[in-house]
Design a protein around this motif. Structure first.
Motif, mmCIF file in Angstrom:
data_model
loop_
_atom_site.group_PDB
_atom_site.id
_atom_site.type_symbol
_atom_site.label_atom_id
_atom_site.label_comp_id
_atom_site.label_asym_id
_atom_site.label_seq_id
_atom_site.Cartn_x
_atom_site.Cartn_y
_atom_site.Cartn_z
ATOM 1 N N ARG A 20 0.283 -1.290 0.299
ATOM 2 C CA ARG A 20 -0.100 -0.050 0.293
ATOM 3 C C ARG A 20 0.982 0.480 0.060
ATOM 4 N NH1 ARG A 20 -4.367 1.381 5.170
ATOM 5 N NH2 ARG A 20 -4.618 3.962 4.278
ATOM 6 N N THR A 21 1.680 0.760 1.436
ATOM 7 C CA THR A 21 3.004 2.567 0.972
ATOM 8 C C THR A 21 3.121 2.254 -0.282
ATOM 9 O OG1 THR A 21 3.056 1.774 3.111
ATOM 10 C CG2 THR A 21 4.301 3.577 1.762
ATOM 11 N N SER A 227 -9.173 -1.478 -2.534
ATOM 12 C CA SER A 227 -8.776 -3.468 -3.666
ATOM 13 C C SER A 227 -8.051 -3.870 -2.512
ATOM 14 C CB SER A 227 -7.846 -2.092 -4.988
ATOM 15 O OG SER A 227 -7.979 -0.919 -5.441
ATOM 16 N N LEU A 228 -7.281 -3.418 -1.495
ATOM 17 C CA LEU A 228 -6.247 -4.837 -1.336
ATOM 18 C C LEU A 228 -7.260 -5.336 0.062
ATOM 19 C CD1 LEU A 228 -3.031 -3.409 -0.774
ATOM 20 C CD2 LEU A 228 -3.479 -4.441 -2.494
ATOM 21 N N ARG A 229 -8.350 -4.640 -0.283
ATOM 22 C CA ARG A 229 -9.571 -5.523 0.970
ATOM 23 C C ARG A 229 -9.563 -7.160 0.988
ATOM 24 N NH1 ARG A 229 -14.219 -1.428 2.217
ATOM 25 N NH2 ARG A 229 -13.476 0.226 3.174
ATOM 26 N N VAL A 234 -7.012 -12.692 1.717
ATOM 27 C CA VAL A 234 -6.868 -13.680 1.962
ATOM 28 C C VAL A 234 -5.546 -14.062 2.640
ATOM 29 C CG1 VAL A 234 -5.385 -14.762 0.171
ATOM 30 C CG2 VAL A 234 -7.071 -13.904 -1.272
ATOM 31 N N ALA A 235 -4.598 -13.038 3.130
ATOM 32 C CA ALA A 235 -4.473 -13.215 4.517
ATOM 33 C C ALA A 235 -4.362 -13.612 5.505
ATOM 34 C CB ALA A 235 -3.118 -11.314 4.219
ATOM 35 N N ALA A 236 -5.712 -13.319 6.086
ATOM 36 C CA ALA A 236 -6.307 -13.210 7.181
ATOM 37 C C ALA A 236 -6.704 -14.977 7.142
ATOM 38 C CB ALA A 236 -7.823 -13.176 7.502
#
Length: 530
Positions: A20-21, A227-229, A234-236
């Motif tokens: 994100r950064t 957009s990264l939600r 997936v990471a969760a």
């Protein structure tokens, strides 16, 4: 307070930034580059346009200079009737001396109507400035010698050029040839207005660029976050699976990435679909492993159970033969004795394997109130009788310590730990068994020795089954390697934990068990029975 050195404060490397950064910074940097390019191009284009317009006006004014100057050459200066603002400017002029000097010097065209404030005029003859003045408002001001000298090198080629005129600043000047005496007439206009316009434009562009970068950064942060939600979901899912105990027992990998995050048309969807496929394969492999473990455990349990009967028979026949050792030759009597000894050893091994199989199957142990202090006293007493070449010590609290568990199995834990310390340390070693209740709700049973210690490569595996030490901690008769594995399994079934630390001169086994609740004992005799 000790100051922090610069070397201790380091910026986070770019590769450690989050996605994100990186995206937000990249977008803001792109906006900054675009603003810089557009701003630079705008400033350059505006400067060229202004210079072109200024040069056109300057050349036109210079071409009229020889003719306009004739009207103001002579001893008397006649001005046209001024307007009201011009009349006010004339009233502010201290005197007409500069006007007369300008007219006498042949640069009277400076006073022609329409000349902008700040315009300068000069006549150059034989490389020397004979007259030079500038227009301040509606008044002519004679130039100083230093400023006038800067105009001496202007060529009469009708080509505008930029020139630094000392204290007056930067000017755009052009030179033409006088028709009367061949001298050079120089006309110049200041660039201060043009430069001020450019500075103002740069300031506006900088403000707009900063605002654009801020807005772009905020918009990018919101868009990238949204957009990264799916990627965070997936990471969760991956984090949830990583926290599951996958090393033992039956594992149910029912967790999957939501279907909305497995669209293969998107990059995140491809990752989610791949993770779901991976989890399916891992779940199948874990199920196969669990089935194999169950089969092995069942085989061990069945084999151990079936071996108990023939081993008991072998021991019985050996004991029967040994009732009359005189009837046998010495070699035969020795062989029968060895058969009986090994049968007893194999019986113990079978019992250990059967116990481990039952514990692995999750069979509950008996639950009762156990006096751990009394149990430890008896176990150390028995160990001191067997291991007379060791020094045995007790470290017990003043009050009895009670836990809830299986008395026989807890006794086996203590016996195995003491036997491990006796058999794997040389004679003269001091073994200390103790109890402590320093942590609320937990009792710590410790077995310490000052022997040579456990090898570093064996230490992480001491509770594995059939783990054996090297020569420094081995006995001549060998060991089954199941004693500490049984300790670990019994303690885990009781709800506790066991740890070991070791270095030369100090080895410590610490067993942590839950303390018996206060109301777990016998009912108070004074209480009324129902």
């Amino acid at each position: 307070m000790r100051p922090v050195s610069r070397s201790a404060v380091r910026a986070v490397p770019v590769r450690a930034w989050s996605l994100r950064t990186k995206l937000v910074v990249a977008l803001v940097a792109l906006v900054a580059v675009v603003c810089a390019v557009v701003g630079t191009a705008t400033v350059v284009a505006l400067r060229q346009l202004q210079l072109a317009q200024l040069d056109a006006q300057l050349v036109t004014s210079a071409e009229r200079a020889p003719f306009a100057g004739d009207r103001f050459r002579g001893e008397s200066l006649e001005r046209p009737e001024p307007s009201q603002p011009q009349r006010q400017d004339l009233d502010r002029c201290p005197s007409s001396t500069a006007d007369e000097e300008a007219a006498a010097g042949g640069i009277g065209f400076l006073l022609a109507p329409g000349q902008a404030p700040g315009t300068l005029a000069a006549r150059v003859a034989d490389g020397r400035v004979t007259a030079a003045a500038s227009l301040e408002g509606f008044c002519a001001t004679t130039l100083g010698s230093t400023d006038a000298t800067a105009l001496a090198g202007v060529a009469p080629d009708r080509t505008p050029r930029t020139l630094d005129v000392g204290s007056l600043g930067t000017y755009r000047v052009v030179g033409v040839t006088s028709d009367t005496d061949g001298s050079t007439l120089v006309t110049g206009v200041p660039l201060a207005g043009l430069q001020a316009t450019q500075r103002r434009l740069v300031e506006v562009e900088l403000a707009v660029a900063v605002l654009a970068m801020v807005l772009a950064g905020l918009a990018a942060a919101v868009v990238v976050r949204r957009s990264l939600r799916p990627l965070r979901r997936v990471a969760a899912t991956a984090s949830q699976v990583s926290g599951m105990p996958l090393d033992r027992g039956e594992v149910d990998l029912a967790v999957r990435v939501p279907e909305r995050d497995t669209d293969r048309r998107t990059e995140v969807g491809q990752v989610g679909a791949a993770l779901n496929t991976l989890l399916t394969h891992v779940g199948s492999a874990l199920s196969a492993r669990h089935e194999s473990e169950l089969q092995v455990r069942q085989f061990v349990a069945d084999a151990s159970h079936e071996l108990r009967t023939p081993l008991a028979s072998i021991r019985g026949y050996a004991e029967l033969v040994n009732r009359d050792p005189a009837a046998l030759p010495p070699a035969a009597a020795h062989a029968v004795g060895r058969v009986e000894s090994e049968a007893e050893r194999m019986t113990g091994l079978v019992e250990d394997l059967l116990l481990l199989a039952r514990l692995d199957a999750g069979r509950p142990l008996e639950t009762e109130l156990v006096d751990l202090t009394r149990l430890l006293l008896d176990a150390v007493s028995d160990a001191s009788a067997v291991g007379r070449d060791h020094t045995w010590r007790l470290d017990l609290p003043e009050e009895p310590v009670e836990v809830v568990g299986d008395s026989a199995r807890l006794q086996q834990v203590v016996v195995n730990l003491l036997a491990n310390a006796r058999t794997h340390t040389p004679p003269g070693t001091t073994v200390t068994a103790g109890l402590a209740t320093t942590t609320p709700g937990t009792v710590v049973l410790s077995v310490l020795d000052d022997g040579p210690g456990i090898p570093a490569d064996l230490l992480p595996h001491v509770f594995d089954r059939f783990a054996r030490g090297d020569g420094s901690r081995s006995r001549a008769a060998g060991s089954s390697g199941l004693g500490l594995a049984i300790v670990s399994a019994i303690v885990a079934s009781t709800g506790g934990s066991v740890d070991v630390t070791s270095r030369p001169g100090q080895t410590a086994f610490l067993v942590r068990l839950p303390v018996a609740p206060l109301d777990s004992g016998e009912p108070d005799q004074g209480a009324e029975q129902p």
